[in-house]
Design a protein around this motif. Structure first.
Motif, mmCIF file in Angstrom:
data_model
loop_
_atom_site.group_PDB
_atom_site.id
_atom_site.type_symbol
_atom_site.label_atom_id
_atom_site.label_comp_id
_atom_site.label_asym_id
_atom_site.label_seq_id
_atom_site.Cartn_x
_atom_site.Cartn_y
_atom_site.Cartn_z
ATOM 1 N N TRP A 29 26.342 59.049 63.436
ATOM 2 C CA TRP A 29 26.883 60.213 62.738
ATOM 3 C C TRP A 29 28.334 59.980 62.338
ATOM 4 C CZ3 TRP A 29 24.350 64.768 61.597
ATOM 5 C CH2 TRP A 29 23.129 64.988 62.230
ATOM 6 N N ASN A 30 28.754 60.647 61.275
ATOM 7 C CA ASN A 30 30.167 60.800 60.941
ATOM 8 C C ASN A 30 30.551 62.131 61.593
ATOM 9 O OD1 ASN A 30 32.690 61.087 59.815
ATOM 10 N ND2 ASN A 30 31.948 61.380 57.731
ATOM 11 N N VAL A 31 31.461 62.096 62.573
ATOM 12 C CA VAL A 31 31.752 63.287 63.376
ATOM 13 C C VAL A 31 33.100 63.889 62.998
ATOM 14 C CG1 VAL A 31 32.044 64.182 65.725
ATOM 15 C CG2 VAL A 31 30.401 62.330 65.287
ATOM 16 N N LEU A 32 33.064 65.178 62.680
ATOM 17 C CA LEU A 32 34.277 65.965 62.458
ATOM 18 C C LEU A 32 34.446 66.851 63.695
ATOM 19 C CD1 LEU A 32 33.337 67.206 58.900
ATOM 20 C CD2 LEU A 32 34.886 65.330 59.429
ATOM 21 N N THR A 33 35.687 67.165 64.061
ATOM 22 C CA THR A 33 35.881 68.010 65.238
ATOM 23 C C THR A 33 36.823 69.168 64.930
ATOM 24 O OG1 THR A 33 37.731 66.681 66.090
ATOM 25 C CG2 THR A 33 35.519 66.072 66.830
ATOM 26 N N ALA A 34 36.580 70.264 65.639
ATOM 27 C CA ALA A 34 37.431 71.451 65.559
ATOM 28 C C ALA A 34 37.623 71.976 66.976
ATOM 29 C CB ALA A 34 36.775 72.520 64.693
ATOM 30 N N ASN A 35 38.832 72.468 67.272
ATOM 31 C CA ASN A 35 39.131 72.929 68.630
ATOM 32 C C ASN A 35 38.995 74.435 68.821
ATOM 33 O OD1 ASN A 35 41.408 73.974 67.439
ATOM 34 N ND2 ASN A 35 42.816 72.490 68.322
ATOM 35 N N SER A 36 38.514 75.132 67.799
ATOM 36 C CA SER A 36 38.325 76.587 67.906
ATOM 37 C C SER A 36 37.291 77.047 66.886
ATOM 38 C CB SER A 36 39.651 77.310 67.638
ATOM 39 O OG SER A 36 40.012 77.159 66.275
ATOM 40 N N GLY A 37 36.773 78.240 67.106
ATOM 41 C CA GLY A 37 35.835 78.808 66.154
ATOM 42 C C GLY A 37 36.456 78.976 64.776
ATOM 43 N N SER A 38 37.702 79.426 64.733
ATOM 44 C CA SER A 38 38.386 79.639 63.446
ATOM 45 C C SER A 38 38.539 78.335 62.681
ATOM 46 C CB SER A 38 39.771 80.248 63.671
ATOM 47 O OG SER A 38 39.667 81.444 64.388
ATOM 48 N N GLN A 39 38.985 77.295 63.375
ATOM 49 C CA GLN A 39 39.144 75.993 62.732
ATOM 50 C C GLN A 39 37.775 75.458 62.299
ATOM 51 O OE1 GLN A 39 40.388 72.628 65.169
ATOM 52 N NE2 GLN A 39 41.733 71.920 63.522
ATOM 53 N N GLY A 40 36.769 75.677 63.131
ATOM 54 C CA GLY A 40 35.421 75.229 62.814
ATOM 55 C C GLY A 40 34.871 75.892 61.562
ATOM 56 N N LEU A 41 35.117 77.186 61.409
ATOM 57 C CA LEU A 41 34.650 77.903 60.215
ATOM 58 C C LEU A 41 35.269 77.311 58.949
ATOM 59 C CD1 LEU A 41 34.812 81.595 61.497
ATOM 60 C CD2 LEU A 41 32.744 80.273 60.996
ATOM 61 N N LEU A 42 36.558 77.024 59.000
ATOM 62 C CA LEU A 42 37.241 76.446 57.834
ATOM 63 C C LEU A 42 36.697 75.057 57.516
ATOM 64 C CD1 LEU A 42 40.931 77.498 58.608
ATOM 65 C CD2 LEU A 42 39.418 78.429 56.838
ATOM 66 N N LEU A 43 36.515 74.228 58.558
ATOM 67 C CA LEU A 43 35.986 72.877 58.354
ATOM 68 C C LEU A 43 34.551 72.912 57.844
ATOM 69 C CD1 LEU A 43 37.155 70.457 61.206
ATOM 70 C CD2 LEU A 43 37.118 70.020 58.752
ATOM 71 N N ALA A 44 33.756 73.843 58.356
ATOM 72 C CA ALA A 44 32.357 73.944 57.918
ATOM 73 C C ALA A 44 32.298 74.279 56.428
ATOM 74 C CB ALA A 44 31.621 75.004 58.733
ATOM 75 N N GLN A 45 33.183 75.165 55.978
ATOM 76 C CA GLN A 45 33.207 75.535 54.558
ATOM 77 C C GLN A 45 33.681 74.386 53.679
ATOM 78 O OE1 GLN A 45 34.843 79.402 53.311
ATOM 79 N NE2 GLN A 45 34.920 79.887 55.487
ATOM 80 N N SER A 46 34.721 73.687 54.124
ATOM 81 C CA SER A 46 35.307 72.646 53.280
ATOM 82 C C SER A 46 34.517 71.337 53.307
ATOM 83 C CB SER A 46 36.767 72.389 53.677
ATOM 84 O OG SER A 46 36.836 71.879 54.998
ATOM 85 N N SER A 47 33.882 71.004 54.439
ATOM 86 C CA SER A 47 33.225 69.700 54.548
ATOM 87 C C SER A 47 31.706 69.763 54.438
ATOM 88 C CB SER A 47 33.611 69.033 55.863
ATOM 89 O OG SER A 47 33.095 69.786 56.938
ATOM 90 N N ARG A 48 31.140 70.974 54.582
ATOM 91 C CA ARG A 48 29.687 71.170 54.480
ATOM 92 C C ARG A 48 28.901 70.124 55.287
ATOM 93 N NH1 ARG A 48 29.013 73.947 49.586
ATOM 94 N NH2 ARG A 48 26.858 74.336 50.123
ATOM 95 N N PRO A 49 29.046 70.125 56.617
ATOM 96 C CA PRO A 49 28.346 69.130 57.440
ATOM 97 C C PRO A 49 26.830 69.340 57.413
ATOM 98 C CG PRO A 49 29.289 70.819 58.836
ATOM 99 C CD PRO A 49 29.775 71.094 57.434
ATOM 100 N N ASP A 50 26.101 68.304 57.839
ATOM 101 C CA ASP A 50 24.644 68.377 57.904
ATOM 102 C C ASP A 50 24.182 69.172 59.119
ATOM 103 O OD1 ASP A 50 23.901 66.570 55.626
ATOM 104 O OD2 ASP A 50 25.164 65.215 56.787
#
Length: 123
Positions: A29-50
């Motif tokens: 996998w190519n792994v992206l990480t976030a340390n909080s729900g808020s950061q995760g929401l932003l990353l999920a929107q911008s990077s559109r993970p599988d």
């Protein structure tokens, strides 16, 4: 074939690093990480993970709240989510399935089996 992208949302840095290493080396996998729900929401929107591996118990915004916000967003609602929890056996797993959660991985997890558990939940 493109490398699949997974977003790991967990407030514990050592857990994020362990998951990242396991999924990159053993799962490809190519792994992206976030340390909080808020950061995760932003990353999920911008990077559109599988897929998203989401810790249930976090300060500020817990995993269920994060999941509900992912589901409410047109850009992220179709991304499969797997919960990561130290309390996996205390929750009704059928409720999670009804909510659309793809799987539950209990902490502590076996690092050597993590990539297989993620793949099984996403099949």
């Amino acid at each position: 074939m493109d490398t699949k992208k997974i977003l790991v949302i967990d407030d514990e840095e050592d857990i994020r690093q362990l998951i990242q290493t396991c999924l990159e080396i053993m799962g490809g996998w190519n792994v992206l990480t976030a340390n909080s729900g808020s950061q995760g929401l932003l990353l999920a929107q911008s990077s559109r993970p599988d897929a998203i591996l989401l810790d249930l118990m976090m300060p500020d915004m817990d995993g269920l709240t994060t999941f509900q916000k992912l589901q409410a967003n047109q850009l992220t609602k179709d991304i499969p989510v797997i919960l990561l929890t130290a309390r996996g056996r205390t929750f009704d797993q059928r409720l999670f399935v009804k909510m659309g959660i793809r799987g539950i991985i209990s902490k502590p997890f076996n690092p050597q089996k993590l990539a297989l558990q993620v793949a099984a939940a996403l099949k």
